[in-house]
Design a protein around this motif. Structure first.
Motif, PDB file in Angstrom:
ATOM      1  N   ARG A  65      42.344  41.089  42.328  1.00  0.00           N
ATOM      2  CA  ARG A  65      41.891  41.483  43.665  1.00  0.00           C
ATOM      3  C   ARG A  65      42.584  42.729  44.199  1.00  0.00           C
ATOM      4  NH1 ARG A  65      45.573  37.593  43.820  1.00  0.00           N
ATOM      5  NH2 ARG A  65      47.119  37.415  45.505  1.00  0.00           N
ATOM      6  N   ASP A  66      43.831  42.944  43.824  1.00  0.00           N
ATOM      7  CA  ASP A  66      44.558  44.106  44.349  1.00  0.00           C
ATOM      8  C   ASP A  66      44.299  45.381  43.562  1.00  0.00           C
ATOM      9  OD1 ASP A  66      45.704  42.597  46.387  1.00  0.00           O
ATOM     10  OD2 ASP A  66      47.394  41.983  45.127  1.00  0.00           O
ATOM     11  N   ASP A  67      43.717  45.250  42.380  1.00  0.00           N
ATOM     12  CA  ASP A  67      43.409  46.413  41.551  1.00  0.00           C
ATOM     13  C   ASP A  67      42.183  46.097  40.703  1.00  0.00           C
ATOM     14  OD1 ASP A  67      43.399  48.746  40.149  1.00  0.00           O
ATOM     15  OD2 ASP A  67      45.420  48.562  39.317  1.00  0.00           O
ATOM     16  N   PRO A  68      40.998  46.065  41.320  1.00  0.00           N
ATOM     17  CA  PRO A  68      39.779  45.653  40.616  1.00  0.00           C
ATOM     18  C   PRO A  68      39.471  46.455  39.359  1.00  0.00           C
ATOM     19  CG  PRO A  68      39.397  45.753  42.984  1.00  0.00           C
ATOM     20  CD  PRO A  68      40.743  46.370  42.735  1.00  0.00           C
ATOM     21  N   ALA A  69      39.964  47.692  39.294  1.00  0.00           N
ATOM     22  CA  ALA A  69      39.679  48.502  38.103  1.00  0.00           C
ATOM     23  C   ALA A  69      40.238  47.860  36.840  1.00  0.00           C
ATOM     24  CB  ALA A  69      40.246  49.904  38.285  1.00  0.00           C
ATOM     25  N   LYS A  70      41.325  47.107  36.989  1.00  0.00           N
ATOM     26  CA  LYS A  70      41.935  46.453  35.822  1.00  0.00           C
ATOM     27  C   LYS A  70      41.070  45.319  35.286  1.00  0.00           C
ATOM     28  CE  LYS A  70      46.788  47.532  36.781  1.00  0.00           C
ATOM     29  NZ  LYS A  70      48.153  46.979  37.020  1.00  0.00           N
ATOM     30  N   ALA A  71      40.108  44.863  36.092  1.00  0.00           N
ATOM     31  CA  ALA A  71      39.243  43.769  35.657  1.00  0.00           C
ATOM     32  C   ALA A  71      38.304  44.189  34.530  1.00  0.00           C
ATOM     33  CB  ALA A  71      38.425  43.243  36.837  1.00  0.00           C
ATOM     34  N   ASP A  72      38.194  45.495  34.254  1.00  0.00           N
ATOM     35  CA  ASP A  72      37.269  45.957  33.224  1.00  0.00           C
ATOM     36  C   ASP A  72      37.582  45.350  31.856  1.00  0.00           C
ATOM     37  OD1 ASP A  72      35.818  47.402  35.022  1.00  0.00           O
ATOM     38  OD2 ASP A  72      36.602  49.364  34.430  1.00  0.00           O
ATOM     39  N   ARG A  73      38.844  44.977  31.664  1.00  0.00           N
ATOM     40  CA  ARG A  73      39.210  44.313  30.398  1.00  0.00           C
ATOM     41  C   ARG A  73      38.400  43.021  30.234  1.00  0.00           C
ATOM     42  NH1 ARG A  73      45.372  42.396  28.705  1.00  0.00           N
ATOM     43  NH2 ARG A  73      44.762  40.784  27.211  1.00  0.00           N
ATOM     44  N   HIS A  74      38.045  42.393  31.356  1.00  0.00           N
ATOM     45  CA  HIS A  74      37.318  41.131  31.312  1.00  0.00           C
ATOM     46  C   HIS A  74      35.978  41.230  32.040  1.00  0.00           C
ATOM     47  CE1 HIS A  74      41.569  39.763  30.635  1.00  0.00           C
ATOM     48  NE2 HIS A  74      40.937  39.211  29.621  1.00  0.00           N
ATOM     49  N   ARG A 111      31.803  30.410  45.930  1.00  0.00           N
ATOM     50  CA  ARG A 111      32.963  31.308  45.931  1.00  0.00           C
ATOM     51  C   ARG A 111      33.030  32.108  44.642  1.00  0.00           C
ATOM     52  NH1 ARG A 111      34.305  34.137  49.112  1.00  0.00           N
ATOM     53  NH2 ARG A 111      34.224  32.370  50.576  1.00  0.00           N
ATOM     54  N   GLY A 112      32.670  31.491  43.515  1.00  0.00           N
ATOM     55  CA  GLY A 112      32.702  32.206  42.249  1.00  0.00           C
ATOM     56  C   GLY A 112      31.752  33.381  42.221  1.00  0.00           C
ATOM     57  N   LEU A 113      30.525  33.186  42.702  1.00  0.00           N
ATOM     58  CA  LEU A 113      29.542  34.271  42.712  1.00  0.00           C
ATOM     59  C   LEU A 113      29.935  35.378  43.682  1.00  0.00           C
ATOM     60  CD1 LEU A 113      26.237  32.225  42.453  1.00  0.00           C
ATOM     61  CD2 LEU A 113      27.172  33.789  40.742  1.00  0.00           C
ATOM     62  N   LEU A 114      30.482  35.013  44.831  1.00  0.00           N
ATOM     63  CA  LEU A 114      30.946  36.039  45.765  1.00  0.00           C
ATOM     64  C   LEU A 114      32.157  36.780  45.209  1.00  0.00           C
ATOM     65  CD1 LEU A 114      30.562  34.128  49.160  1.00  0.00           C
ATOM     66  CD2 LEU A 114      29.031  35.856  48.170  1.00  0.00           C
ATOM     67  N   SER A 115      32.965  36.083  44.435  1.00  0.00           N
ATOM     68  CA  SER A 115      34.099  36.733  43.774  1.00  0.00           C
ATOM     69  C   SER A 115      33.613  37.740  42.739  1.00  0.00           C
ATOM     70  CB  SER A 115      34.991  35.678  43.104  1.00  0.00           C
ATOM     71  OG  SER A 115      35.557  34.805  44.052  1.00  0.00           O
ATOM     72  N   ALA A 116      32.604  37.339  41.961  1.00  0.00           N
ATOM     73  CA  ALA A 116      32.030  38.257  40.972  1.00  0.00           C
ATOM     74  C   ALA A 116      31.465  39.498  41.657  1.00  0.00           C
ATOM     75  CB  ALA A 116      30.951  37.542  40.167  1.00  0.00           C
ATOM     76  N   ASP A 117      30.797  39.299  42.794  1.00  0.00           N
ATOM     77  CA  ASP A 117      30.230  40.423  43.531  1.00  0.00           C
ATOM     78  C   ASP A 117      31.306  41.365  44.045  1.00  0.00           C
ATOM     79  OD1 ASP A 117      27.936  41.733  45.048  1.00  0.00           O
ATOM     80  OD2 ASP A 117      29.279  41.196  46.699  1.00  0.00           O
ATOM     81  N   GLN A 118      32.471  40.837  44.396  1.00  0.00           N
ATOM     82  CA  GLN A 118      33.550  41.694  44.867  1.00  0.00           C
ATOM     83  C   GLN A 118      34.132  42.539  43.739  1.00  0.00           C
ATOM     84  OE1 GLN A 118      35.780  38.488  47.088  1.00  0.00           O
ATOM     85  NE2 GLN A 118      35.819  40.048  48.674  1.00  0.00           N
ATOM     86  N   LEU A 119      34.078  42.033  42.528  1.00  0.00           N
ATOM     87  CA  LEU A 119      34.565  42.813  41.392  1.00  0.00           C
ATOM     88  C   LEU A 119      33.494  43.773  40.873  1.00  0.00           C
ATOM     89  CD1 LEU A 119      36.502  40.033  39.422  1.00  0.00           C
ATOM     90  CD2 LEU A 119      37.501  41.911  40.740  1.00  0.00           C
ATOM     91  N   TYR A 120      32.254  43.285  40.774  1.00  0.00           N
ATOM     92  CA  TYR A 120      31.142  44.085  40.259  1.00  0.00           C
ATOM     93  C   TYR A 120      29.911  43.797  41.123  1.00  0.00           C
ATOM     94  CZ  TYR A 120      34.275  44.523  36.323  1.00  0.00           C
ATOM     95  OH  TYR A 120      35.376  44.761  35.546  1.00  0.00           O
ATOM     96  N   PRO A 121      29.724  44.557  42.189  1.00  0.00           N
ATOM     97  CA  PRO A 121      28.674  44.261  43.165  1.00  0.00           C
ATOM     98  C   PRO A 121      27.292  44.096  42.528  1.00  0.00           C
ATOM     99  CG  PRO A 121      30.143  45.945  44.019  1.00  0.00           C
ATOM    100  CD  PRO A 121      30.537  45.730  42.587  1.00  0.00           C
TER     101      PRO A 121
END
Length: 357
Positions: free
Chosen positions: A119-128, A178-188
């Protein structure tokens, strides 16, 4: 009390690390350890839900590296996920399915865990990124306007919902929203938001009719109260703690499921985890530390710190050795799974909520 809490915090870190295997799997309990009783059920399995709480507790406790290794494990090893985007009931540590039943909250929980970690650095989520997108797509694909199109199993692994009855478990929907809204926050993606909105609409329409969150609903309703409904308040934040629905749900849980500040799963619960040879004894459930810590966190957020402390101390004062079990009984005969990774994870999270960490 302070020394006891500090001791349990140290032990909790050790237990969580013991459950984090070299290949990235996080098991519910490490039954290979000498401290694990031979007289209770074997929990050397990966439940993604349990691992979610271990990942978040690991962040709080300063246990680094376990989260990304676990996400790698899910991505590369969890059998069935590549085909459907869904996570199932439980897995062997090598990734094979131990039981193939669809529990929607498992997939929703993983999406929430991914967001929480990145959440603090969404760019790092690209690994997953593939893990996020494929899991969110799986939930969307099997959602059919007001229910899942396949049979679902609840988080306690004891009940089913059926698509022809258009049934849903309240806790499961909360995790998926919450899971789907979380996914949207990482990759709208508007589809994630739209499906989450449909799920929320179904959940609230049915809940507002009775004034609280019941166990499950559909063509036929199971209007009994279940302590897992606390999850809609925290960690999934589907409803504000001050909302009348949340307040009535808390009241009913305390009225029907709490005895001397020990929180039980639901009325007339028999499961104890105690074994005789290959048979479950099922001599009656105790109270569950995970639920005590859950209630502690919710009561703290509700502004009731004194009551939160009572739920917290109930476990601390009832745990006579260094480990926190799955259940605590009112006798010295029954045995429980101990230590349980989820119990220790929730202790860490409740300790943070109360500013003890």
């Amino acid at each position: 009390m302070k020394e006891r809490i500090q001791c349990l915090q140290r032990v909790s870190k050790d237990v969580i690390q013991d459950c984090c295997l070299e290949n990235g799997a996080i098991v519910a309990a490490n039954s290979t350890k000498p401290y694990y009783s031979k007289d209770v059920k074997n929990y050397f399995y990966v439940w993604p839900r349990d691992a979610l709480f271990a990942c978040i507790a690991g962040e709080v406790a300063g246990i680094g590296g376990i989260q990304e290794k676990f996400f790698d494990w899910l991505l590369m090893r969890a059998e069935g996920w590549e085909e459907t985007g869904l996570f199932y009931e439980k897995y062997y540590p090598n990734g094979l399915q131990a039981l193939k039943r669809f529990q929607p909250d498992q997939t929703g929980s993983i999406l929430y865990a991914l967001w929480h970690y990145y959440r603090d650095d969404p760019a790092k989520a690209d690994r997953h990124k593939d893990l996020v997108l494929h899991s969110a797509e799986g939930l969307c694909r099997f959602w059919d306007q007001d229910h899942f199109s396949i049979i679902t199993n609840d988080l306690w692994e004891e009940r089913m919902t059926f698509p022809d009855m258009k049934e849903n478990f309240s806790y499961s929907l909360g995790a998926c929203i919450r899971g789907l809204l979380s996914a949207d926050q990482l990759y709208p993606d508007q589809r994630y938001v739209d499906v989450a909105r449909e799920m929320r609409g179904v959940l609230f329409r049915n809940s507002e009719e009775r004034g609280y969150f019941c166990r499950s609903f559909g063509v036929l309703n199971d209007e009994r109260i279940d302590a897992s409904a606390l999850g809609l308040i925290w960690p999934f934040d589907i409803v504000d703690v001050k909302d009348p629905l949340a307040q009535e749900t808390i009241r009913l849980i305390e009225k029907g499921l709490v005895r001397d500040f020990g929180v039980h799963r639901y009325e007339q619960d028999e499961y104890d985890g105690w074994m005789y040879q290959t048979l479950h004894r099922n001599k009656g459930a105790g109270f569950w530390p995970i639920l005590n810590f859950w209630m502690c966190i919710v009561q703290s957020k509700n502004g009731n710190r004194d009551k939160a402390l009572q739920y917290y101390k109930k476990v601390v004062n009832s745990t006579y050795n260094e480990f926190i079990p799955e259940q605590i009984f009112d006798n010295d005969i029954q045995q429980s799974i101990s230590p349980l990774c989820w119990s220790h994870s929730m202790f860490i999270l409740a300790s943070r909520e109360l500013d003890f960490i």
